[in-house]
Design an enzyme around this catalytic site. Structure first.
Site, PDB file in Angstrom:
ATOM      1  N   HIS A   1       3.145   0.152   0.107  1.00  0.00           N
ATOM      2  CA  HIS A   1       3.354  -1.135   0.766  1.00  0.00           C
ATOM      3  C   HIS A   1       2.511  -2.247   0.167  1.00  0.00           C
ATOM      4  CE1 HIS A   1       5.007  -3.448   4.042  1.00  0.00           C
ATOM      5  NE2 HIS A   1       3.813  -3.833   4.432  1.00  0.00           N
TER       6      HIS A   1
ATOM      7  N   SER B   1       6.663  -8.223   3.783  1.00  0.00           N
ATOM      8  CA  SER B   1       6.792  -7.286   4.889  1.00  0.00           C
ATOM      9  C   SER B   1       7.585  -7.965   6.019  1.00  0.00           C
ATOM     10  CB  SER B   1       5.412  -6.818   5.342  1.00  0.00           C
ATOM     11  OG  SER B   1       5.497  -5.710   6.185  1.00  0.00           O
TER      12      SER B   1
ATOM     13  N   ASP C   1       6.573   3.320  -0.254  1.00  0.00           N
ATOM     14  CA  ASP C   1       6.227   2.540   0.930  1.00  0.00           C
ATOM     15  C   ASP C   1       6.745   3.244   2.191  1.00  0.00           C
ATOM     16  OD1 ASP C   1       5.787   0.603   2.870  1.00  0.00           O
ATOM     17  OD2 ASP C   1       6.517  -1.050   1.637  1.00  0.00           O
TER      18      ASP C   1
END
Length: 669
Positions: free
Chosen positions: A642, A522, A607
């Site tokens: 995610h 991320s 995501d």
């Protein structure tokens, strides 16, 4: 398949990869997955062996530590072969113990039956105060949009609660009839508070209009108050409502003021407020619930200039202050009827936090403790005396002894002279000299990377690898000031710190540039993307999971999910100076014609936090620009978001795939 760069139509040659669901995009992603599969098969494919190793360390059939509430124990069971846990309750023993009463055991929720072969993520799981109802929410795609459900426990009857674009959270009022839930706006921002009742149409209660602020509703520890927080990255506002008055008016405590952050809970001494009104390290106030205005707050704990008051916990028997001090959490306990004390821990490097499971009126509070070499323990702390009792130790199946591993704290010197901590683990019986090392970093949003234990990581450590965490600025590992020194105009410190940690580990003989792997996910993927642009020759390989590498273009588009709320972390790109600064470190923008280390990149097609195309565009540009023959693999999970795969065995297979890649590209330890 060639990757066309359409420079004649846009300044961003791979912007066409943002066309979700188009045939060209799906063809590209599937082709990249095929390339990844082929490469892994042809290069010492150890995925199945690694998966079986990881699985073999997990106690597949297990019982969670029961949570105590009223006349019931609530707990989970996992079973061999099942991807998800099953949720149960039974009557609480008369002696107050935690033994399961099989005769009264009742199944409340079976995620395996609900999941089938698809993605499934449980959001809320909340029992009503009268223990008659279960409210839960499910995401079936990975896009973090949830369907809300209500189950009558006695009859088993399930109904859907009407609310579009729900973020999955729900909070019970004291009457066990009303629930408060939050829905998202068109940018996937939690923005609307609703009052729900199974027999009535949802009632809209509040709209958070400021795009920088997200809503979060919760119930106080005492269960007497409902609290609604509107929070941006540096400002907050909290509204309070008595839990037994669900149709009442929410009352603002302190109107939002730029830069003022505060968090509210309720205990035996009234409302407690953690606030940075007197300094960035936070202090603690108390307030009478009848007088909640900021001018009526009374300071209970002063700001400590040397450490950050990171959080607090309150029960009827006492107050816990969570301090962040030199990279570690320390807990100070203030019992109601005994002297104050500090909770002692056995290791020099560890992770420690308060875990739920005890009632507000309990004499104990539960702590979760782990270290790089020690699996998590759940400990009952007797608030009045400080006595500790281990309630559960997470097992490691097979041969394992925590004392066979050495845990080390190192300090690297960053470019500006700042000392940056590193937490490291390695086997005690390792060979002398440099060895392969996996260096992890994050460095954003004030998230602290406290050292954690990993069953999967043992597959690397037992092969002579080392694992380290670089506690870089941008996280809050050394307190609030550490976070502020790694955001906005100070973001370069995050990258400099990480490079300094890598150089320190090489210069100190732990590893070499031919054996050093770096990894982050991320916003940590942004870190990885930046440093491989800056210093590609410093690393042998890099792993970037769902990486935020297209930060310049994403932050330039306020219509994308969550972009405006990120201005206080990265900057508002409408300011030319901010745009220039972000572009200067953005991984996608700064890809160069040069050699790069071996790269393993992942994405989740659904995501909503980091769009799949960030990884896809970055990989496409790297393929066009890089001058080496090192592998560059992109794995897009087409049915995930995610957090990757939703099932526990699926998650193990994802780690096995990453480790197989690393073992193929790094020389034997």
């Amino acid at each position: 398949m060639p990757v066309p760069a359409r420079r004649d139509t846009t300044a961003d040659p791979y912007a066409w990869l943002e066309e979700r669901d188009s045939p060209a995009v799906l063809e590209y992603l599937n082709h990249e997955n095929e390339l990844t599969e082929t490469w892994l098969r042809e290069h010492n494919d150890q995925r199945e062996m690694l998966f079986n190793e990881i699985r073999g360390r997990i106690r597949e059939t297990d019982l969670s530590l029961p949570a105590v509430w009223g006349p019931w124990l609530y707990y989970q069971r996992t079973e061999t072969g099942a991807e998800y846990p099953r949720f149960f309750r039974c009557q609480r023993p008369a002696d107050g113990g935690l033994e399961i009463d099989n005769d009264s055991e009742a199944l409340l929720l079976d995620l395996n039956a609900l999941a089938g072969d698809g993605f499934l993520q449980l959001g809320e799981y909340s029992i009503s105060p009268d223990h008659q109802w279960l409210a839960y929410s499910l995401d079936r795609q990975g896009d973090e949009v949830y369907q809300l459900y209500l189950k009558h426990v006695a009859s088993g009857e399930i109904s859907e609660l009407e609310l579009d674009q729900a973020d999955g959270s729900m909070v019970w009022a004291a009457d066990s009839a009303h629930l408060f839930a939050i829905s998202m706006d068109e940018t996937s921002r939690p923005a609307h508070l609703w009052r729900l009742h199974p027999q009535h149409t949802p009632v809209h209660v509040f709209h958070e209009a400021d795009q920088r602020f997200y809503l979060h509703a919760y119930r106080s520890s005492s269960e007497q108050w409902l609290l609604l927080a509107s929070s941006s990255k540096n400002t907050s506002e909290v509204q309070a409502l008595p839990a037994d008055q669900p149709r009442g008016d929410w009352k603002v405590m302190a109107p939002r003021a730029e830069g003022h952050e505060y968090h509210v809970d309720h205990g035996p001494d009234g409302l407690l407020i953690r606030s940075n009104a007197e300094g960035e390290n936070f202090c603690l106030y108390r307030a009478d619930p009848a007088c909640v205005r900021q001018e009526d707050w009374r300071r209970l704990v002063a700001t400590d200039p040397q450490r950050t008051l990171e959080d607090f916990s309150v029960q009827a028997a006492g107050l816990l202050l969570h301090y962040r001090d030199q990279g570690l959490v320390t807990l100070e306990v203030r019992p109601r009827e005994a002297p104050d004390y500090v909770v002692s821990m056995p290791d020099a490097v560890y992770s420690l936090h308060v875990q739920g499971g005890e009632e507000y009126t309990s004499a104990d509070i539960r702590l979760r403790y782990e270290s790089l070499n020690r699996p998590a323990q759940v400990i009952a702390l007797r608030l009045a005396t400080g006595d500790q009792r281990v309630l559960k130790q997470v097992p490691v199946e097979g041969a394992f002894d925590a004392d066979d591993y050495e845990v080390i704290r190192q300090w690297a010197t960053s470019a500006d002279g700042t000392q940056v901590p590193i937490s490291l683990i390695r086997a005690g019986n390792r060979k002398s000299g440099p060895a392969p090392l996996y260096l992890y970093g994050y460095g954003s949003y004030g998230a602290s990377m406290d050292p954690w234990f990993s069953h999967a990581r043992l597959s690397l450590l037992q092969r002579g690898w080392q694992f380290a965490i670089a506690h870089v600025r941008g996280g809050a590992d050394l307190g609030e000031g550490w976070y502020q020194a790694g955001k906005l105009e100070h973001k370069e410190n995050t990258f400099s710190d990480f490079i300094a940690c890598a150089e320190h580990l090489i210069d100190s003989g732990f590893t070499s540039k031919h054996q050093l792997v770096i990894a982050g996910g991320s916003a940590g993927g942004l870190l990885i993307g930046n440093v491989v642009n800056q210093r590609p020759g410093l690393f042998a390989a890099a792993v970037a999971d769902v990486p935020f590498v297209d930060v310049f273009n994403t932050m330039s588009n306020p219509e994308l999910p969550l972009t405006v709320g990120e201005y206080e972390e990265w900057g508002d790109m409408r300011d030319p100076l901010v745009a220039e600064r972000v572009k200067s470190y953005a991984p996608y923008e700064q890809v160069k014609r040069q050699d790069y280390p071996a790269l393993f990149v992942t994405a989740g097609y659904h995501d909503m936090r980091v769009q799949y195309w960030e990884a896809a565009k970055w990989v496409a540009k790297l393929r066009h620009s890089k001058t080496d023959n090192n592998p560059l693999l992109l794995r897009t999970q087409m049915s995930a978001g995610h957090g990757g795969a939703s099932g526990r065995y699926q998650a193990m297979r994802e780690l096995a795939e990453e480790y197989s890649f690393l073992l193929a590209v790094i020389p034997d330890a």
